[in-house]
Write a protein that holds these residues in place. Structure first.
Motif, mmCIF file in Angstrom:
data_model
loop_
_atom_site.group_PDB
_atom_site.id
_atom_site.type_symbol
_atom_site.label_atom_id
_atom_site.label_comp_id
_atom_site.label_asym_id
_atom_site.label_seq_id
_atom_site.Cartn_x
_atom_site.Cartn_y
_atom_site.Cartn_z
ATOM 1 N N PHE A 1 -9.791 -5.519 7.009
ATOM 2 C CA PHE A 1 -9.329 -4.169 6.680
ATOM 3 C C PHE A 1 -7.866 -4.017 7.066
ATOM 4 O O PHE A 1 -7.443 -4.440 8.149
ATOM 5 N N GLU A 2 -7.077 -3.426 6.158
ATOM 6 C CA GLU A 2 -5.679 -3.118 6.439
ATOM 7 C C GLU A 2 -5.441 -1.649 6.114
ATOM 8 O O GLU A 2 -5.667 -1.203 4.984
ATOM 9 N N ALA A 3 -5.003 -0.895 7.107
ATOM 10 C CA ALA A 3 -4.795 0.539 6.947
ATOM 11 C C ALA A 3 -3.575 0.824 6.071
ATOM 12 O O ALA A 3 -2.639 0.025 6.004
ATOM 13 N N ASP A 4 -3.611 1.950 5.397
ATOM 14 C CA ASP A 4 -2.466 2.437 4.625
ATOM 15 C C ASP A 4 -1.516 3.120 5.598
ATOM 16 O O ASP A 4 -1.860 4.149 6.176
ATOM 17 N N PRO A 5 -0.309 2.578 5.817
ATOM 18 C CA PRO A 5 0.612 3.180 6.785
ATOM 19 C C PRO A 5 0.975 4.626 6.461
ATOM 20 O O PRO A 5 1.290 5.398 7.365
ATOM 21 N N SER A 6 0.920 4.997 5.187
ATOM 22 C CA SER A 6 1.271 6.366 4.788
ATOM 23 C C SER A 6 0.138 7.347 5.032
ATOM 24 O O SER A 6 0.354 8.562 5.047
ATOM 25 N N GLY A 7 -1.076 6.834 5.201
ATOM 26 C CA GLY A 7 -2.226 7.695 5.388
ATOM 27 C C GLY A 7 -2.700 8.384 4.127
ATOM 28 O O GLY A 7 -3.614 9.218 4.172
ATOM 29 N N GLN A 8 -2.133 8.027 2.982
ATOM 30 C CA GLN A 8 -2.491 8.695 1.727
ATOM 31 C C GLN A 8 -3.789 8.158 1.134
ATOM 32 O O GLN A 8 -4.427 8.833 0.335
ATOM 33 N N THR A 9 -4.165 6.942 1.497
ATOM 34 C CA THR A 9 -5.424 6.384 1.024
ATOM 35 C C THR A 9 -6.247 5.937 2.224
ATOM 36 O O THR A 9 -5.777 5.980 3.369
ATOM 37 N N ALA A 10 -7.447 5.486 1.948
ATOM 38 C CA ALA A 10 -8.338 5.016 3.015
ATOM 39 C C ALA A 10 -8.048 3.584 3.405
ATOM 40 O O ALA A 10 -8.800 2.982 4.175
ATOM 41 N N GLY A 11 -6.948 3.013 2.885
ATOM 42 C CA GLY A 11 -6.619 1.629 3.189
ATOM 43 C C GLY A 11 -7.330 0.673 2.244
ATOM 44 O O GLY A 11 -7.899 1.078 1.224
ATOM 45 N N ALA A 12 -7.306 -0.600 2.577
ATOM 46 C CA ALA A 12 -7.921 -1.622 1.737
ATOM 47 C C ALA A 12 -8.759 -2.557 2.588
ATOM 48 O O ALA A 12 -8.321 -2.990 3.661
ATOM 49 N N ARG A 13 -9.948 -2.830 2.116
ATOM 50 C CA ARG A 13 -10.805 -3.826 2.760
ATOM 51 C C ARG A 13 -10.875 -5.028 1.815
ATOM 52 O O ARG A 13 -11.550 -4.991 0.796
ATOM 53 N N GLN B 1 0.817 -1.214 0.000
ATOM 54 C CA GLN B 1 0.000 0.000 0.000
ATOM 55 C C GLN B 1 0.852 1.266 0.000
ATOM 56 O O GLN B 1 0.371 2.343 -0.325
ATOM 57 N N THR B 2 2.122 1.121 0.367
ATOM 58 C CA THR B 2 3.024 2.266 0.411
ATOM 59 C C THR B 2 4.398 1.836 -0.066
ATOM 60 O O THR B 2 4.703 0.641 -0.108
ATOM 61 N N GLU B 3 5.230 2.813 -0.448
ATOM 62 C CA GLU B 3 6.583 2.525 -0.910
ATOM 63 C C GLU B 3 7.578 2.837 0.204
ATOM 64 O O GLU B 3 7.768 4.002 0.568
ATOM 65 N N ASP B 4 8.198 1.794 0.732
ATOM 66 C CA ASP B 4 9.124 1.943 1.849
ATOM 67 C C ASP B 4 10.240 0.920 1.683
ATOM 68 O O ASP B 4 10.016 -0.288 1.834
ATOM 69 N N PRO B 5 11.478 1.370 1.372
ATOM 70 C CA PRO B 5 12.573 0.413 1.171
ATOM 71 C C PRO B 5 12.795 -0.522 2.356
ATOM 72 O O PRO B 5 13.238 -1.663 2.167
ATOM 73 N N ALA B 6 12.491 -0.071 3.564
ATOM 74 C CA ALA B 6 12.712 -0.913 4.741
ATOM 75 C C ALA B 6 11.850 -2.175 4.713
ATOM 76 O O ALA B 6 12.211 -3.195 5.315
ATOM 77 N N LEU B 7 10.723 -2.116 3.995
ATOM 78 C CA LEU B 7 9.844 -3.279 3.947
ATOM 79 C C LEU B 7 10.441 -4.423 3.138
ATOM 80 O O LEU B 7 9.967 -5.557 3.229
ATOM 81 N N PRO C 1 -2.559 3.178 -7.098
ATOM 82 C CA PRO C 1 -2.698 3.664 -5.725
ATOM 83 C C PRO C 1 -3.095 2.527 -4.779
ATOM 84 O O PRO C 1 -4.083 1.832 -5.002
ATOM 85 N N GLY C 2 -2.294 2.319 -3.751
ATOM 86 C CA GLY C 2 -2.551 1.257 -2.792
ATOM 87 C C GLY C 2 -2.004 -0.097 -3.197
ATOM 88 O O GLY C 2 -2.034 -1.033 -2.399
ATOM 89 N N TYR C 3 -1.498 -0.214 -4.429
ATOM 90 C CA TYR C 3 -0.947 -1.482 -4.927
ATOM 91 C C TYR C 3 0.375 -1.197 -5.656
ATOM 92 O O TYR C 3 0.497 -1.427 -6.861
ATOM 93 N N TYR C 4 1.343 -0.710 -4.903
ATOM 94 C CA TYR C 4 2.619 -0.280 -5.499
ATOM 95 C C TYR C 4 3.592 -1.458 -5.590
ATOM 96 O O TYR C 4 4.694 -1.429 -5.029
ATOM 97 N N GLU C 5 3.214 -2.471 -6.333
ATOM 98 C CA GLU C 5 4.015 -3.693 -6.365
ATOM 99 C C GLU C 5 5.280 -3.560 -7.205
ATOM 100 O O GLU C 5 6.265 -4.258 -6.954
ATOM 101 N N LYS C 6 5.266 -2.668 -8.196
ATOM 102 C CA LYS C 6 6.471 -2.510 -9.020
ATOM 103 C C LYS C 6 7.652 -1.984 -8.198
ATOM 104 O O LYS C 6 8.809 -2.171 -8.574
ATOM 105 N N PHE C 7 7.377 -1.340 -7.095
ATOM 106 C CA PHE C 7 8.439 -0.846 -6.217
ATOM 107 C C PHE C 7 9.184 -2.012 -5.563
ATOM 108 O O PHE C 7 10.385 -1.931 -5.290
ATOM 109 N N TYR C 8 8.485 -3.115 -5.333
ATOM 110 C CA TYR C 8 9.052 -4.241 -4.585
ATOM 111 C C TYR C 8 9.416 -5.447 -5.457
ATOM 112 O O TYR C 8 10.416 -6.117 -5.181
ATOM 113 N N PHE C 9 8.605 -5.728 -6.461
ATOM 114 C CA PHE C 9 8.711 -7.024 -7.139
ATOM 115 C C PHE C 9 9.308 -6.903 -8.533
ATOM 116 O O PHE C 9 8.820 -6.143 -9.373
ATOM 117 N N THR C 10 10.349 -7.674 -8.774
ATOM 118 C CA THR C 10 10.873 -7.863 -10.120
ATOM 119 C C THR C 10 9.923 -8.791 -10.875
ATOM 120 O O THR C 10 9.506 -9.811 -10.330
#
Length: 293
Positions: free
Chosen positions: A220-232, A52-58, A123-132
């Motif tokens: 329900f899983e909240a968006d840690p960035s707070g930019q979206t309403a999360g995902a249900r 749901q968010t882009e965070d290199p630490a994840l 939005p909320g599915y930023y998989e290209k940031f993580y997955f090759t």
């Protein structure tokens, strides 16, 4: 008649990795107690949907394959004499990660794996940031129970992926999934999205004459960035037969479902609806283009 008793484990996820794994393990045991010999888990079942968010630490959540999860689930597969389909965040090398489905044989060994080919970036599915993107192609995995055409989530929208698995001999299409509503969407829009998700996968069953199994998470899983309403996540895991008929379907709560599939039925369906026979493979060259100019 060649039958295959299958189990679907649908559950919510939280930050506590072991708590999530325990839910999956409990669900597998329950499915086995109900007679299942093949049990399928949802996408990225060891943790929350972190994309749901882009965070290199994840990226620290990624693990090798084989690794801790395949060892733990492999021990249970061997104990219960089951074939399991897992969905893991794979660390392949430093900075190279995949969204990977792993099939464990009933002796606990790895029968094969599939790396997700279609990677969303919304939005909320930023998989290209993580997955090759996957590089193993669309190849069924041979198991003691049959040839499993395992794909992952976003792959389920692409008829090409389902077709290539079927052409390679898959006897069943399997989609571990994590898909949900934007809570800000209207009820009507939420219904349209879920109906589209079910319809496209039923169409893969029809077009290829084989069963389809989709296993989604709930909660329900909240968006840690707070930019979206999360995902249900809407759940509704289901099994469709080779003519698209719904054989089994969950609701939007945690559940364990079991069903006995008739694998020989595909032969009969393909005889009366011979789509594979009548394909015009001499006329499909343009399918390899992004668009036709």
């Amino acid at each position: 008649m060649r039958t295959l008793p299958i189990g679907l484990v649908q559950h919510s996820c939280q930050e506590d990795r072991q708590a999530n794994i325990d839910k999956s393990l409990q669900g597998i045991r329950q499915a086995a107690a109900q007679g299942a010999r093949l049990v399928i888990l949802q996408e990225l079942h060891c943790g929350p949907y972190f994309c749901q968010t882009e965070d290199p630490a994840l990226c620290n959540l990624a693990e090798p394959i084989p690794g801790p999860a395949t060892e733990q689930f492999g021990a249970l597969a061997k104990e219960l004499n089951l074939v399991l389909v897992l969905s893991l965040f794979e660390k392949r090398a430093a900075g190279v990660y995949h969204n990977t489905a792993v099939v464990l044989e009933n002796d606990g060994s790895i029968a094969g794996k599939y790396r997700k080919m279609h990677i969303p970036d919304d939005p909320g599915y930023y998989e290209k940031f993580y997955f090759t993107p996957g590089d193993l192609g669309f190849n069924p995995i041979q198991t003691s129970l049959g040839r499993l055409g395992v794909l992952v989530c976003w792959d389920q929208w692409y008829p090409e992926a389902a077709r290539l698995m079927a052409l390679a001999g898959a006897e069943i299409l399997i989609y571990p999934t994590a898909i949900g509503f934007d809570p800000a969407d209207s009820q009507a829009e939420q219904q349209r999205q879920r109906d589209a998700w079910i319809t496209i996968q039923r169409s893969h069953a029809v077009a290829n004459g084989i069963p389809v199994v989709a296993v989604n998470r709930v909660g329900f899983e909240a968006d840690p960035s707070g930019q979206t309403a999360g995902a249900r996540f809407w759940g509704h895991s289901f099994v469709a037969g080779g003519q698209g008929e719904i054989l089994l379907q969950a609701g939007d709560q945690e559940d364990v479902l079991t069903l006995e599939l008739d694998l020989d039925r595909s032969e009969q369906i393909r005889r009366i609806w011979p789509f594979l026979r009548d394909r015009r493979i001499d006329a499909y060259q343009d399918i390899l283009k992004r668009v036709r100019d």
